[in-house]
Structures are given as structure tokens and as C-alpha cells.
Design a protein around this motif. Structure first.
Motif, short mmCIF file in Angstrom:
data_model
loop_
_atom_site.label_atom_id
_atom_site.label_comp_id
_atom_site.label_asym_id
_atom_site.label_seq_id
_atom_site.Cartn_x
_atom_site.Cartn_y
_atom_site.Cartn_z
N THR A 1 -57.30 36.72 -16.54
CA THR A 1 -56.09 36.62 -17.03
C THR A 1 -54.93 36.75 -16.27
OG1 THR A 1 -56.97 37.26 -19.35
CG2 THR A 1 -54.58 36.76 -19.10
N GLN B 1 -62.05 43.09 -7.12
CA GLN B 1 -63.06 42.93 -8.59
C GLN B 1 -64.27 43.64 -8.18
OE1 GLN B 1 -62.71 38.65 -8.52
NE2 GLN B 1 -61.11 38.59 -10.05
N TRP C 1 -55.34 48.47 -8.06
CA TRP C 1 -55.61 48.65 -9.51
C TRP C 1 -55.92 50.08 -9.93
CZ3 TRP C 1 -60.23 51.15 -10.49
CH2 TRP C 1 -61.10 51.06 -9.48
N VAL D 1 -55.90 40.12 -14.76
CA VAL D 1 -56.56 40.97 -15.70
C VAL D 1 -58.08 40.74 -15.39
CG1 VAL D 1 -57.32 41.99 -17.89
CG2 VAL D 1 -54.79 41.35 -17.13
N TYR D 2 -58.96 41.80 -15.01
CA TYR D 2 -60.31 41.68 -14.64
C TYR D 2 -61.24 42.79 -15.29
CZ TYR D 2 -64.79 41.11 -12.17
OH TYR D 2 -66.09 41.02 -11.78
N ARG D 3 -61.89 42.55 -16.35
CA ARG D 3 -62.48 43.47 -17.10
C ARG D 3 -61.80 44.41 -17.68
NH1 ARG D 3 -68.24 45.21 -14.21
NH2 ARG D 3 -68.39 46.01 -16.27
N ASP D 4 -60.59 44.11 -18.38
CA ASP D 4 -59.76 44.85 -18.91
C ASP D 4 -58.75 45.72 -18.03
OD1 ASP D 4 -59.96 43.77 -21.45
OD2 ASP D 4 -61.84 45.11 -21.88
N ILE D 5 -59.14 45.46 -16.73
CA ILE D 5 -58.15 46.45 -15.89
C ILE D 5 -57.14 45.40 -14.83
CG2 ILE D 5 -58.22 47.78 -13.58
CD1 ILE D 5 -61.13 48.72 -14.79
N GLU D 6 -55.71 45.81 -15.04
CA GLU D 6 -55.09 44.78 -14.05
C GLU D 6 -54.94 45.05 -12.78
OE1 GLU D 6 -50.73 42.94 -14.97
OE2 GLU D 6 -51.09 45.16 -15.56
N GLU E 1 -58.24 55.29 -17.96
CA GLU E 1 -59.29 55.99 -18.82
C GLU E 1 -60.03 56.99 -18.15
OE1 GLU E 1 -61.63 53.44 -21.04
OE2 GLU E 1 -59.87 52.25 -21.92
N HIS F 1 -57.26 52.24 -13.40
CA HIS F 1 -58.02 52.40 -14.57
C HIS F 1 -57.69 54.05 -15.12
CE1 HIS F 1 -62.17 52.44 -16.86
NE2 HIS F 1 -60.98 51.95 -17.72
N THR G 1 -51.19 37.83 -15.97
CA THR G 1 -49.96 38.64 -16.57
C THR G 1 -48.68 38.33 -16.32
OG1 THR G 1 -50.27 40.52 -15.53
CG2 THR G 1 -52.07 40.45 -17.25
#
Length: 65
Positions: free
Chosen positions: A2, A51, A33, A15-20, A37, A35, A4
Motif C-alpha cells: 500500500t 522487504q 523501516w 506498507v509491507y506486512r503492516d510495516i511502513e 512492536e 517495527h 501511504t
């Protein structure tokens, strides 16, 4: 994947696997990038390399869980 919104100083993110994954609006800068979390991050010369880093990062988290 996606595309953004664009922030000041950054080009459009992906956005790749919910990580921008982002790139600064400066020539020859790497893709970066983060993450939040897992407090992990990376930088790569190409979007495909970023990626791949994310895939490895998330795979390692799945094995540890």
C-alpha cells in the motif's frame, strides 16, 4: 503493498506486512523501516531488500513465539 501519504522530508511510503517502508526526499538515501512492536528497524538499498529484511525479522519472531 500500500502506498501511504507523504510527510515533509519523506517520499511516499510503502506498507509491507503492516510495516511502513520509507525513503527520504534526498538522492541516494536508503529505504528505512521500523517495527515498533519489536523495537526493530533496518535500512536497505532497494525496496526488495527492505522487504526481505522484514520477512526475516517477522519469521524470527514467529519462531521465538
Amino acid at each position: 503493498m500500500t502506498i501511504t501519504r507523504q510527510d515533509a522530508g519523506h517520499g511516499p511510503g510503502v506498507v509491507y506486512r503492516d510495516i511502513e517502508i520509507r525513503r527520504f526526499d534526498v538522492p541516494c538515501t536508503p529505504w528505512v523501516w521500523t517495527h515498533c512492536e519489536a523495537d526493530a528497524c533496518g535500512s536497505a538499498e532497494t525496496l526488495e531488500d527492505a522487504q526481505e529484511q522484514i520477512d526475516k525479522h517477522l519469521a524470527a519472531r514467529e519462531v521465538a513465539a
